[in-house]
Every structure is written in C-alpha cells, then in structure tokens.
Design a protein around this motif. Structure first.
Motif, short mmCIF file in Angstrom:
data_model
loop_
_atom_site.label_atom_id
_atom_site.label_comp_id
_atom_site.label_asym_id
_atom_site.label_seq_id
_atom_site.Cartn_x
_atom_site.Cartn_y
_atom_site.Cartn_z
N PHE A 129 14.75 7.61 0.49
CA PHE A 129 16.12 7.08 0.45
C PHE A 129 17.17 8.17 0.26
O PHE A 129 16.99 9.07 -0.55
CB PHE A 129 16.23 6.03 -0.65
CG PHE A 129 15.14 5.00 -0.58
CD1 PHE A 129 15.12 4.07 0.44
CD2 PHE A 129 14.11 5.00 -1.50
CE1 PHE A 129 14.10 3.14 0.53
CE2 PHE A 129 13.09 4.07 -1.43
CZ PHE A 129 13.08 3.14 -0.41
N GLU A 130 18.26 8.04 0.97
CA GLU A 130 19.37 8.98 0.85
C GLU A 130 20.58 8.35 0.18
O GLU A 130 21.63 8.97 0.09
CB GLU A 130 19.76 9.50 2.24
CG GLU A 130 18.65 10.30 2.89
CD GLU A 130 19.04 10.82 4.26
OE1 GLU A 130 20.17 10.60 4.70
OE2 GLU A 130 18.18 11.45 4.89
N GLN A 131 20.41 7.12 -0.27
CA GLN A 131 21.50 6.40 -0.91
C GLN A 131 20.94 5.67 -2.13
O GLN A 131 19.83 5.14 -2.11
CB GLN A 131 22.10 5.41 0.08
CG GLN A 131 23.43 4.85 -0.35
CD GLN A 131 24.05 4.02 0.77
OE1 GLN A 131 23.36 3.28 1.44
NE2 GLN A 131 25.34 4.15 0.93
N CYS A 132 21.73 5.64 -3.20
CA CYS A 132 21.31 4.98 -4.43
C CYS A 132 21.28 3.47 -4.21
O CYS A 132 22.24 2.88 -3.72
CB CYS A 132 22.28 5.32 -5.56
SG CYS A 132 21.90 4.49 -7.12
N TRP A 133 20.15 2.86 -4.56
CA TRP A 133 20.02 1.41 -4.39
C TRP A 133 20.88 0.66 -5.41
O TRP A 133 21.25 -0.48 -5.19
CB TRP A 133 18.55 0.99 -4.54
CG TRP A 133 18.03 1.15 -5.94
CD1 TRP A 133 17.43 2.26 -6.47
CD2 TRP A 133 18.10 0.20 -6.98
NE1 TRP A 133 17.12 2.05 -7.77
CE2 TRP A 133 17.52 0.77 -8.13
CE3 TRP A 133 18.59 -1.09 -7.09
CZ2 TRP A 133 17.42 0.13 -9.34
CZ3 TRP A 133 18.49 -1.74 -8.31
CH2 TRP A 133 17.91 -1.13 -9.40
N ASN A 134 21.19 1.30 -6.53
CA ASN A 134 21.91 0.64 -7.61
C ASN A 134 23.42 0.62 -7.38
O ASN A 134 24.06 -0.42 -7.51
CB ASN A 134 21.59 1.33 -8.94
CG ASN A 134 22.14 0.60 -10.13
OD1 ASN A 134 22.11 -0.62 -10.18
ND2 ASN A 134 22.61 1.34 -11.10
N CYS A 135 23.99 1.77 -7.01
CA CYS A 135 25.46 1.85 -6.89
C CYS A 135 25.94 2.20 -5.48
O CYS A 135 27.13 2.13 -5.20
CB CYS A 135 26.03 2.83 -7.88
SG CYS A 135 25.68 4.57 -7.51
N GLY A 136 25.03 2.61 -4.60
CA GLY A 136 25.41 2.92 -3.23
C GLY A 136 25.88 4.35 -3.01
O GLY A 136 26.25 4.71 -1.89
N ALA A 137 25.86 5.19 -4.04
CA ALA A 137 26.28 6.58 -3.88
C ALA A 137 25.29 7.33 -3.00
O ALA A 137 24.08 7.06 -3.02
CB ALA A 137 26.41 7.25 -5.23
N ASN A 138 25.78 8.29 -2.25
CA ASN A 138 24.92 9.10 -1.38
C ASN A 138 24.20 10.18 -2.19
O ASN A 138 24.68 10.64 -3.23
CB ASN A 138 25.74 9.76 -0.28
CG ASN A 138 26.20 8.76 0.75
OD1 ASN A 138 25.51 7.80 1.04
ND2 ASN A 138 27.37 8.97 1.29
N MET A 139 23.05 10.58 -1.69
CA MET A 139 22.28 11.65 -2.30
C MET A 139 23.11 12.94 -2.28
O MET A 139 23.78 13.21 -1.28
CB MET A 139 20.98 11.85 -1.50
CG MET A 139 20.07 12.92 -2.04
SD MET A 139 18.52 13.04 -1.13
CE MET A 139 19.07 13.88 0.33
N PRO A 140 23.08 13.70 -3.36
CA PRO A 140 23.84 14.96 -3.36
C PRO A 140 23.31 15.92 -2.31
O PRO A 140 22.11 15.93 -2.01
CB PRO A 140 23.65 15.51 -4.77
CG PRO A 140 22.54 14.74 -5.38
CD PRO A 140 22.38 13.46 -4.60
N GLY A 141 24.19 16.70 -1.74
CA GLY A 141 23.81 17.67 -0.70
C GLY A 141 23.00 18.82 -1.27
O GLY A 141 22.84 18.94 -2.48
N PRO A 142 22.47 19.67 -0.36
CA PRO A 142 21.61 20.77 -0.80
C PRO A 142 22.31 21.81 -1.62
O PRO A 142 23.39 22.07 -1.71
CB PRO A 142 21.12 21.40 0.51
CG PRO A 142 21.95 20.85 1.59
CD PRO A 142 22.63 19.63 1.05
#
Length: 102
Positions: free
Chosen positions: A89-102
């Motif tokens: 997953f690249e998005q938080c299931w709880n709040c919808g925030a995107n995964m932080p970049g590299p």
C-alpha cells in the motif's frame, strides 16, 4: 496469438488480461468455460488461459504479470496519524495520507 499462462479461475484470468491490456499489451482469455467439462478432459486442460496477440511483447507480458503476482511489500509509519502500514500500500488506510517519498 501466444499463450502467456494458465489461471486458477476465470476471475483471475480476466483480471490479468484486463491489466495487461491497460498497460498496452493486448491480451484475452481463452477456455473461459472449459471447467464445465473438467471431468471429461484432464483438469489441467480445463483451466482458463491468458493469451497475448503480439508475440514480440511476450517478455514484457511475463515480467508485468510477475510484478502483478508479486507486489512490492512495504512497511512504513504514516506521518499524519502514526498508523503502521504493511503490504503493497502507498496510502494510509486510516487517514488516506500518501506514503512519504524516498
């Protein structure tokens, strides 16, 4: 046309063929309904198959299918809500925030 692979069922075969087509490799499902005669033919011959139309794209299709079947596993903590996210997953299931970049 060239046979790419067999699938365990129609749903998976259709998913794979649609995904390949969406990335530019024309694909279709053959033997969609052969499971109905599974007792009359060997079981391995009644599975649905994914075929591609351009034999020059066979290597690309195999690579892309492998990537689909083996998604990248990730483990990260959401910076917004501190939720631990595991899996592809690249998005938080709880709040919808995107995964932080590299």
């Amino acid at each position: 046309m060239l046979k790419l692979t067999q699938a365990p069922n129609i749903a998976i075969a259709t998913l794979w063929a649609d995904w390949l087509t969406s990335v530019g490799i024309e694909a279709c499902v053959q033997r969609m309904y052969a499971s109905g005669i599974a007792g009359e033919i060997p079981p391995d011959q009644s599975l649905p198959e994914v075929w591609i139309t351009d034999e020059h794209r066979l290597h690309d299709a195999r690579r892309m299918l492998h990537e689909l079947q083996h998604p990248l596993e990730r483990r990260w903590v959401c910076q917004a809500c501190k939720e631990l996210i595991e899996g592809p997953f690249e998005q938080c299931w709880n709040c919808g925030a995107n995964m932080p970049g590299p």
